[in-house]
Design a protein around this motif. Structure first.
Motif, PDB file in Angstrom:
ATOM      1  N   LEU A  20       6.854  92.776 -18.520  1.00 26.24           N
ATOM      2  CA  LEU A  20       6.682  93.829 -19.611  1.00 26.24           C
ATOM      3  C   LEU A  20       7.043  94.903 -18.998  1.00 26.24           C
ATOM      4  O   LEU A  20       6.420  95.546 -18.396  1.00 26.24           O
ATOM      5  CB  LEU A  20       5.106  93.861 -20.195  1.00 26.24           C
ATOM      6  N   ASP A  21       8.125  95.367 -19.404  1.00 27.41           N
ATOM      7  CA  ASP A  21       8.563  96.909 -18.613  1.00 27.41           C
ATOM      8  C   ASP A  21       7.818  98.012 -19.267  1.00 27.41           C
ATOM      9  O   ASP A  21       7.861  99.016 -18.736  1.00 27.41           O
ATOM     10  CB  ASP A  21      10.124  96.904 -19.283  1.00 27.41           C
ATOM     11  N   SER A  22       7.002  97.894 -20.465  1.00 26.47           N
ATOM     12  CA  SER A  22       6.050  99.006 -20.643  1.00 26.47           C
ATOM     13  C   SER A  22       4.844  98.902 -20.232  1.00 26.47           C
ATOM     14  O   SER A  22       3.761  99.619 -20.319  1.00 26.47           O
ATOM     15  CB  SER A  22       5.949  99.001 -22.371  1.00 26.47           C
ATOM     16  N   SER A  23       4.340  97.985 -19.185  1.00 28.06           N
ATOM     17  CA  SER A  23       2.983  97.951 -18.589  1.00 28.06           C
ATOM     18  C   SER A  23       2.956  99.142 -17.590  1.00 28.06           C
ATOM     19  O   SER A  23       3.948  99.688 -16.952  1.00 28.06           O
ATOM     20  CB  SER A  23       2.881  96.683 -17.735  1.00 28.06           C
ATOM     21  N   VAL A  24       1.793  99.864 -17.582  1.00 29.41           N
ATOM     22  CA  VAL A  24       1.641 100.836 -16.700  1.00 29.41           C
ATOM     23  C   VAL A  24       1.305 100.398 -15.035  1.00 29.41           C
ATOM     24  O   VAL A  24       0.847  99.134 -14.962  1.00 29.41           O
ATOM     25  CB  VAL A  24       0.325 101.731 -17.061  1.00 29.41           C
ATOM     26  N   ALA A  25       1.781 101.179 -14.373  1.00 26.58           N
ATOM     27  CA  ALA A  25       1.565 100.778 -12.719  1.00 26.58           C
ATOM     28  C   ALA A  25      -0.024 101.235 -12.415  1.00 26.58           C
ATOM     29  O   ALA A  25      -0.436 102.385 -12.872  1.00 26.58           O
ATOM     30  CB  ALA A  25       2.566 101.490 -11.881  1.00 26.58           C
ATOM     31  N   PRO A  26      -0.400 100.573 -11.573  1.00 26.44           N
ATOM     32  CA  PRO A  26      -2.137 100.843 -11.081  1.00 26.44           C
ATOM     33  C   PRO A  26      -1.965 102.200 -10.510  1.00 26.44           C
ATOM     34  O   PRO A  26      -3.180 102.914 -10.774  1.00 26.44           O
ATOM     35  CB  PRO A  26      -2.143 100.164 -10.159  1.00 26.44           C
TER      36      PRO A  26
END
Length: 122
Positions: A20-26
């Motif tokens: 999912l290219d819209s997921s946030v990074a930790p």
């Protein structure tokens, strides 16, 4: 919710984020999560770690530990146990260098004042 269910800690990861290219990074949310759970839980970071400076950033954002499995996988694939040991050594050296360059003399002193985080308000 995890604390209410009796968990001692959580791992902040976006392994599914590869799809999912819209997921946030930790790194984008870990400081907020650490603030929300306070001292009641240990927060461990995972995902996106490729160098020692990535470890520094996650620790500065509030993680108590950082998982570096992918780098060990790469090292093992190239050189077996020796490759994994070498990968650990490289990460350690990079972390030491990044810590020194940040002006800190101890990773336990890292804090989010070292980071310029994007505004999460909107």
């Amino acid at each position: 919710m995890a604390a209410k269910l009796g968990a001692d800690g959580i791992v902040v990861s976006n392994h599914g984020g590869r799809n999912l290219d819209s997921s946030v990074a930790p790194i984008e949310v870990i400081a907020e999560i650490v603030k929300a759970v306070g001292e009641q839980m240990t927060v461990i970071a995972d995902s996106g770690v490729r160098r020692g400076s990535d470890i520094l950033k996650l620790l500065a954002a509030g993680a108590k530990a950082v998982m570096v499995g992918r780098m060990m996988l790469y090292g093992t694939a190239v050189g077996g146990m020796g490759g994994a040991s070498r990968a650990i050594g490289i990460l350690r050296q990079e972390l030491d260098t990044a810590t020194a360059m940040s002006g800190c003399d101890d990773i336990r002193k890292l804090n989010k004042d070292l980071l310029q985080m994007p505004d999460q308000s909107g």
